[in-house]
Motif scaffolding. Structure first.
Motif, PDB file in Angstrom:
ATOM      1  N   SER A  12       0.828  -1.202   0.000  1.00  0.00           N
ATOM      2  CA  SER A  12       0.000   0.000   0.000  1.00  0.00           C
ATOM      3  C   SER A  12       0.864   1.255   0.000  1.00  0.00           C
ATOM      4  O   SER A  12       1.879   1.330   0.687  1.00  0.00           O
ATOM      5  N   GLN A  13       0.443   2.242  -0.756  1.00  0.00           N
ATOM      6  CA  GLN A  13       1.187   3.499  -0.829  1.00  0.00           C
ATOM      7  C   GLN A  13       0.671   4.533   0.157  1.00  0.00           C
ATOM      8  O   GLN A  13       1.239   5.620   0.251  1.00  0.00           O
ATOM      9  N   VAL A  14      -0.382   4.224   0.876  1.00  0.00           N
ATOM     10  CA  VAL A  14      -0.954   5.191   1.812  1.00  0.00           C
ATOM     11  C   VAL A  14      -0.458   4.967   3.241  1.00  0.00           C
ATOM     12  O   VAL A  14      -1.061   5.464   4.181  1.00  0.00           O
ATOM     13  N   VAL A  15       0.631   4.240   3.389  1.00  0.00           N
ATOM     14  CA  VAL A  15       1.207   4.039   4.718  1.00  0.00           C
ATOM     15  C   VAL A  15       2.054   5.251   5.073  1.00  0.00           C
ATOM     16  O   VAL A  15       2.355   6.105   4.223  1.00  0.00           O
ATOM     17  N   SER A  16       2.472   5.326   6.303  1.00  0.00           N
ATOM     18  CA  SER A  16       3.250   6.482   6.768  1.00  0.00           C
ATOM     19  C   SER A  16       4.637   6.484   6.131  1.00  0.00           C
ATOM     20  O   SER A  16       5.146   5.461   5.662  1.00  0.00           O
ATOM     21  N   ASP A  17       5.259   7.663   6.130  1.00  0.00           N
ATOM     22  CA  ASP A  17       6.599   7.805   5.564  1.00  0.00           C
ATOM     23  C   ASP A  17       7.628   7.009   6.351  1.00  0.00           C
ATOM     24  O   ASP A  17       8.627   6.557   5.788  1.00  0.00           O
ATOM     25  N   ILE A  18       7.388   6.837   7.631  1.00  0.00           N
ATOM     26  CA  ILE A  18       8.320   6.065   8.455  1.00  0.00           C
ATOM     27  C   ILE A  18       8.332   4.609   8.000  1.00  0.00           C
ATOM     28  O   ILE A  18       9.385   3.993   7.876  1.00  0.00           O
ATOM     29  N   GLU A  19       7.139   4.078   7.724  1.00  0.00           N
ATOM     30  CA  GLU A  19       7.071   2.690   7.248  1.00  0.00           C
ATOM     31  C   GLU A  19       7.664   2.578   5.840  1.00  0.00           C
ATOM     32  O   GLU A  19       8.310   1.586   5.507  1.00  0.00           O
ATOM     33  N   LYS A  20       7.460   3.584   5.012  1.00  0.00           N
ATOM     34  CA  LYS A  20       8.032   3.559   3.660  1.00  0.00           C
ATOM     35  C   LYS A  20       9.548   3.606   3.696  1.00  0.00           C
ATOM     36  O   LYS A  20      10.208   3.086   2.808  1.00  0.00           O
ATOM     37  N   ALA A  21      10.110   4.218   4.718  1.00  0.00           N
ATOM     38  CA  ALA A  21      11.561   4.314   4.833  1.00  0.00           C
ATOM     39  C   ALA A  21      12.182   3.020   5.346  1.00  0.00           C
ATOM     40  O   ALA A  21      13.406   2.870   5.308  1.00  0.00           O
ATOM     41  N   SER A  22      11.363   2.084   5.782  1.00  0.00           N
ATOM     42  CA  SER A  22      11.902   0.841   6.335  1.00  0.00           C
ATOM     43  C   SER A  22      12.432  -0.059   5.221  1.00  0.00           C
ATOM     44  O   SER A  22      12.029   0.028   4.055  1.00  0.00           O
ATOM     45  N   GLU A  23      13.341  -0.928   5.634  1.00  0.00           N
ATOM     46  CA  GLU A  23      13.951  -1.858   4.683  1.00  0.00           C
ATOM     47  C   GLU A  23      12.941  -2.907   4.209  1.00  0.00           C
ATOM     48  O   GLU A  23      12.975  -3.340   3.054  1.00  0.00           O
ATOM     49  N   GLU A  24      12.017  -3.283   5.070  1.00  0.00           N
ATOM     50  CA  GLU A  24      11.010  -4.284   4.708  1.00  0.00           C
ATOM     51  C   GLU A  24      10.091  -3.777   3.597  1.00  0.00           C
ATOM     52  O   GLU A  24       9.745  -4.515   2.673  1.00  0.00           O
ATOM     53  N   TYR A  25       9.703  -2.507   3.688  1.00  0.00           N
ATOM     54  CA  TYR A  25       8.832  -1.924   2.666  1.00  0.00           C
ATOM     55  C   TYR A  25       9.561  -1.892   1.320  1.00  0.00           C
ATOM     56  O   TYR A  25       8.996  -2.234   0.280  1.00  0.00           O
ATOM     57  N   GLY A  26      10.820  -1.499   1.329  1.00  0.00           N
ATOM     58  CA  GLY A  26      11.614  -1.479   0.102  1.00  0.00           C
ATOM     59  C   GLY A  26      11.788  -2.863  -0.486  1.00  0.00           C
ATOM     60  O   GLY A  26      11.763  -3.048  -1.709  1.00  0.00           O
ATOM     61  N   LEU A  27      11.944  -3.871   0.398  1.00  0.00           N
ATOM     62  CA  LEU A  27      12.070  -5.240  -0.075  1.00  0.00           C
ATOM     63  C   LEU A  27      10.773  -5.718  -0.724  1.00  0.00           C
ATOM     64  O   LEU A  27      10.795  -6.400  -1.760  1.00  0.00           O
ATOM     65  N   LYS A  28       9.628  -5.340  -0.157  1.00  0.00           N
ATOM     66  CA  LYS A  28       8.341  -5.706  -0.757  1.00  0.00           C
ATOM     67  C   LYS A  28       8.180  -5.067  -2.135  1.00  0.00           C
ATOM     68  O   LYS A  28       7.709  -5.699  -3.082  1.00  0.00           O
ATOM     69  N   ILE A  29       8.577  -3.810  -2.255  1.00  0.00           N
ATOM     70  CA  ILE A  29       8.519  -3.119  -3.554  1.00  0.00           C
ATOM     71  C   ILE A  29       9.421  -3.832  -4.566  1.00  0.00           C
ATOM     72  O   ILE A  29       9.030  -4.078  -5.712  1.00  0.00           O
ATOM     73  N   GLY A  30      10.632  -4.142  -4.139  1.00  0.00           N
ATOM     74  CA  GLY A  30      11.571  -4.827  -5.028  1.00  0.00           C
ATOM     75  C   GLY A  30      11.053  -6.178  -5.485  1.00  0.00           C
ATOM     76  O   GLY A  30      11.173  -6.540  -6.663  1.00  0.00           O
ATOM     77  N   LYS A  31      10.477  -6.949  -4.576  1.00  0.00           N
ATOM     78  CA  LYS A  31       9.931  -8.258  -4.950  1.00  0.00           C
ATOM     79  C   LYS A  31       8.747  -8.113  -5.897  1.00  0.00           C
ATOM     80  O   LYS A  31       8.576  -8.908  -6.825  1.00  0.00           O
ATOM     81  N   ALA A  32       7.921  -7.098  -5.690  1.00  0.00           N
ATOM     82  CA  ALA A  32       6.783  -6.876  -6.582  1.00  0.00           C
ATOM     83  C   ALA A  32       7.263  -6.506  -7.990  1.00  0.00           C
ATOM     84  O   ALA A  32       6.714  -6.984  -8.984  1.00  0.00           O
ATOM     85  N   ILE A  33       8.295  -5.669  -8.074  1.00  0.00           N
ATOM     86  CA  ILE A  33       8.851  -5.297  -9.387  1.00  0.00           C
ATOM     87  C   ILE A  33       9.460  -6.518 -10.060  1.00  0.00           C
ATOM     88  O   ILE A  33       9.260  -6.758 -11.258  1.00  0.00           O
ATOM     89  N   GLU A  34      10.193  -7.310  -9.280  1.00  0.00           N
ATOM     90  CA  GLU A  34      10.798  -8.518  -9.839  1.00  0.00           C
ATOM     91  C   GLU A  34       9.720  -9.471 -10.351  1.00  0.00           C
ATOM     92  O   GLU A  34       9.844 -10.038 -11.442  1.00  0.00           O
ATOM     93  N   TYR A  35       8.665  -9.643  -9.603  1.00  0.00           N
ATOM     94  CA  TYR A  35       7.595 -10.539 -10.020  1.00  0.00           C
ATOM     95  C   TYR A  35       6.920 -10.019 -11.288  1.00  0.00           C
ATOM     96  O   TYR A  35       6.617 -10.776 -12.197  1.00  0.00           O
ATOM     97  N   GLU A  36       6.713  -8.708 -11.342  1.00  0.00           N
ATOM     98  CA  GLU A  36       6.044  -8.115 -12.497  1.00  0.00           C
ATOM     99  C   GLU A  36       6.872  -8.244 -13.771  1.00  0.00           C
ATOM    100  O   GLU A  36       6.358  -8.498 -14.854  1.00  0.00           O
TER     101      GLU A  36
END
Length: 142
Positions: A12-36
């Protein structure tokens, strides 16, 4: 197991900026891009599809495209014996490629650089004055 099933969706893109700055959020984005882009499970692979399209367009640009599709259109039940045709493709696109490439390479740029150093500005002014003086003297000498 549930993690691997849902890992290909973008978080989700409507989460807080603190959560977006986390490594887990970036890893989820990376995995989604890789899957796509690189997933072969669903039968669609965007990277391979783009690569194949680019390769096909390169063949057209060089005039080396496959002629099988033309043969299939003109054949009757797979029989081409009645056709006396030259199956070599007519290279139309290379002409336009050459026009575009030459149009880009023919652009000449005139570089106008002026010195900012006071000593060289003075030398340039002296040279310009000497050229003007020589031009005036040439008309008087003749």
């Amino acid at each position: 197991m549930a993690e691997s099933v849902t890992s290909h969706y973008f978080p989700s893109q409507v989460v807080s900026d603190i959560e977006k700055a986390s490594e887990e959020y970036g890893l989820k984005i990376g995995k989604a891009i890789e899957y796509e882009w690189f997933n072969r499970d669903s039968g669609t692979n965007r990277f391979a599809s783009n690569q194949n399209t680019f390769h096909k367009l390169r063949l057209y640009a060089r005039g080396e495209q496959s002629i099988q599709k033309y043969k299939d259109e003109l054949s009757i039940n797979g029989d081409l014996s009645y056709l006396n045709l030259d199956w070599k493709p007519i290279p139309i696109i290379p002409k336009f490629v050459d026009i575009v490439v030459n149009g880009i390479s023919e652009r000449t740029f005139d570089i106008k650089a002026y010195s900012q150093d006071p000593i060289w500005v003075q030398k340039k002014s002296e040279y310009r004055d000497s050229v003007v003086r020589d031009m005036k003297m040439k008309s008087v000498d003749q």
